[in-house]
Design a protein around this motif. Sequence first.
Motif, mmCIF file in Angstrom:
data_model
loop_
_atom_site.group_PDB
_atom_site.id
_atom_site.type_symbol
_atom_site.label_atom_id
_atom_site.label_comp_id
_atom_site.label_asym_id
_atom_site.label_seq_id
_atom_site.Cartn_x
_atom_site.Cartn_y
_atom_site.Cartn_z
ATOM 1 N N GLY A 279 0.795 -1.221 0.000
ATOM 2 C CA GLY A 279 0.000 0.000 0.000
ATOM 3 C C GLY A 279 0.825 1.267 0.000
ATOM 4 O O GLY A 279 0.324 2.331 0.340
ATOM 5 N N GLY A 280 2.093 1.189 -0.382
ATOM 6 C CA GLY A 280 2.884 2.412 -0.478
ATOM 7 C C GLY A 280 4.327 2.205 -0.093
ATOM 8 O O GLY A 280 4.800 1.078 0.004
ATOM 9 N N TRP A 281 4.992 3.330 0.177
ATOM 10 C CA TRP A 281 6.422 3.303 0.480
ATOM 11 C C TRP A 281 6.641 3.665 1.953
ATOM 12 O O TRP A 281 5.804 4.312 2.563
ATOM 13 C CB TRP A 281 7.154 4.320 -0.387
ATOM 14 N N GLY A 282 7.798 3.261 2.487
ATOM 15 C CA GLY A 282 8.129 3.586 3.867
ATOM 16 C C GLY A 282 8.109 2.340 4.729
ATOM 17 O O GLY A 282 8.308 1.232 4.231
ATOM 18 N N ILE A 283 7.853 2.514 6.035
ATOM 19 C CA ILE A 283 7.724 1.365 6.928
ATOM 20 C C ILE A 283 6.278 0.921 6.871
ATOM 21 O O ILE A 283 5.378 1.683 7.224
ATOM 22 C CB ILE A 283 8.158 1.736 8.348
ATOM 23 N N ARG A 284 6.054 -0.286 6.410
ATOM 24 C CA ARG A 284 4.711 -0.689 6.027
ATOM 25 C C ARG A 284 4.353 -2.051 6.606
ATOM 26 O O ARG A 284 5.217 -2.898 6.792
ATOM 27 C CB ARG A 284 4.644 -0.808 4.497
ATOM 28 N N VAL A 285 3.066 -2.241 6.839
ATOM 29 C CA VAL A 285 2.586 -3.573 7.174
ATOM 30 C C VAL A 285 1.837 -4.087 5.954
ATOM 31 O O VAL A 285 0.924 -3.434 5.456
ATOM 32 C CB VAL A 285 1.678 -3.553 8.408
ATOM 33 N N GLY A 286 2.265 -5.214 5.445
ATOM 34 C CA GLY A 286 1.689 -5.767 4.217
ATOM 35 C C GLY A 286 0.347 -6.408 4.467
ATOM 36 O O GLY A 286 -0.104 -6.560 5.612
ATOM 37 N N ALA A 287 -0.295 -6.799 3.373
ATOM 38 C CA ALA A 287 -1.630 -7.375 3.431
ATOM 39 C C ALA A 287 -1.665 -8.602 4.337
ATOM 40 O O ALA A 287 -2.595 -8.791 5.106
ATOM 41 C CB ALA A 287 -2.080 -7.742 2.029
ATOM 42 N N ASP A 288 -0.633 -9.455 4.264
ATOM 43 C CA ASP A 288 -0.641 -10.686 5.058
ATOM 44 C C ASP A 288 0.113 -10.506 6.370
ATOM 45 O O ASP A 288 0.538 -11.462 6.987
ATOM 46 C CB ASP A 288 -0.052 -11.833 4.243
ATOM 47 N N GLY A 289 0.289 -9.242 6.808
ATOM 48 C CA GLY A 289 0.889 -8.999 8.113
ATOM 49 C C GLY A 289 2.394 -8.847 8.107
ATOM 50 O O GLY A 289 2.987 -8.652 9.155
ATOM 51 N N ALA A 290 3.018 -8.937 6.928
ATOM 52 C CA ALA A 290 4.472 -8.792 6.875
ATOM 53 C C ALA A 290 4.867 -7.356 7.204
ATOM 54 O O ALA A 290 4.188 -6.421 6.808
ATOM 55 C CB ALA A 290 4.995 -9.163 5.498
ATOM 56 N N LEU A 291 5.974 -7.221 7.960
ATOM 57 C CA LEU A 291 6.493 -5.881 8.247
ATOM 58 C C LEU A 291 7.524 -5.556 7.181
ATOM 59 O O LEU A 291 8.448 -6.335 6.954
ATOM 60 C CB LEU A 291 7.137 -5.869 9.626
#
Lengths: 337, 116
Positions: A279-291
């Motif tokens: 969902g974008g750039w930076g520090i992100r949490v992915g759809a399946d919970g990945a950091l």
Amino acid sequence: MTDSTEFRTARRRYLLVAGVAPLLVAVVAVALMVSWLPEVPSTVATHWSGDGTPDGFAPAWTVPLGAALLSLGLAALFAVIMLTGTRDGRWGPNLRLLAAFSIGTTVLLDVCLTWSLGMQRGLDDPAEAPGMLLPVLAGTALGLLAGVAGWFAQPAVTVSGDRPAPTVEALRLAPGERAVWARTTTMARGAKIAIVASFTALALGALVVAALGSPVWWAMLATAALLALLACATFVFRVRIDEHGLVARSPLGFPRFQVPLDEVQGVAVTMVSPTAEFGGWGIRVGADGALGIILRAGEALEVSRTRGRRFVVTIDDAATAAALLEALSERARERRH
Amino acid sequence: MLIRVDPASETPIFAQVAASVRADAAAGRLRSGDRLPSARDVAASLGVNLHTVLRAYQLLRDEGLVDMRRGRGAVATDAVEPLAQLHHDIEALVARARALALSPDALAALVKEMYR
């Protein structure tokens, strides 16, 4: 259904939910407001203070115009985010959420603006306008409802592209050999420019607010400065892999992420699509919970852990990083047994 | 950047660190202008003395492969480019060996032989 038809369906629904539906809402809202223009005072209340009394006024015609511009701008923004972010043919739940957010926001906005104008019909003095508590509550409720409906109007599609199951071959290490892999990863220029531009806009907005004599300008400026600092702290990360595990830290020392060697379960080299998967750039949490530390599209190191969420960092030469981390964690595993 | 040292080896540690940096350049992992990780970090990660790593960096500086700048640490110079080009030669060699069905070990043995 094949991935490409699923992808096209998801994309079409996204455009319906994030673009077409908000525009229809805006058309109805603007039509209503224009039809009310003869009944409202020529100058109407457009801003309310904390205690519910109007403290900002503008010509009545600016309200429908503002609603039209804001709705159009939001619909265009969300369409562009999706169209530019999914050129590689991948899709994920983040996009579904984004579309739901688009329709929800537009409904909230248009309900509040329309209601604020509607309740001033028949008034002689706009200062007598009632408070905005009820319209905001109603707008929020309807916005949430529209968002939920928008979510369910879209199919649950995840197209992760042709990602072959990656198997990492461990780097060959002699029994007592020690090794370290280190590399710096930097945010893509486009993302950096977008982030800096948005803070500049916020800072300029603060100056405009200051010029208008409102006391909230310093709060806006402080927020802009704080957000800018946080963002800059995430432009560059130094990633290191050694006997202790994996560490990724900003040159400022914070934020800092680490995966101890004992917690490494599996290592992979992947190709990341920032918009579809995170969902974008930076520090992100992915759809399946990945950091994720997602600074650009493309090559990334992915570490699954014995506990906690998967960790992903976009970085060049991920193959060497993965090979070393695999070798070191294998050795740590053997040592434990 | 991949730096590896084997304390069991007869080669001194500082020479192994310098050799790793050269190998990084030859593998295309270190390009001109890239910054080497700080000597302090490398020493901590490898569990070796800081001065050992500094000695390696000084050796590389004497060879002209890195530039030591106050506040910026060690930076790879243009002198790493010939090593980076070696990477292309190796790729071509491996591609030819593969086409001729020569095993990696056999190729490595031939290369070692040639060195003597």
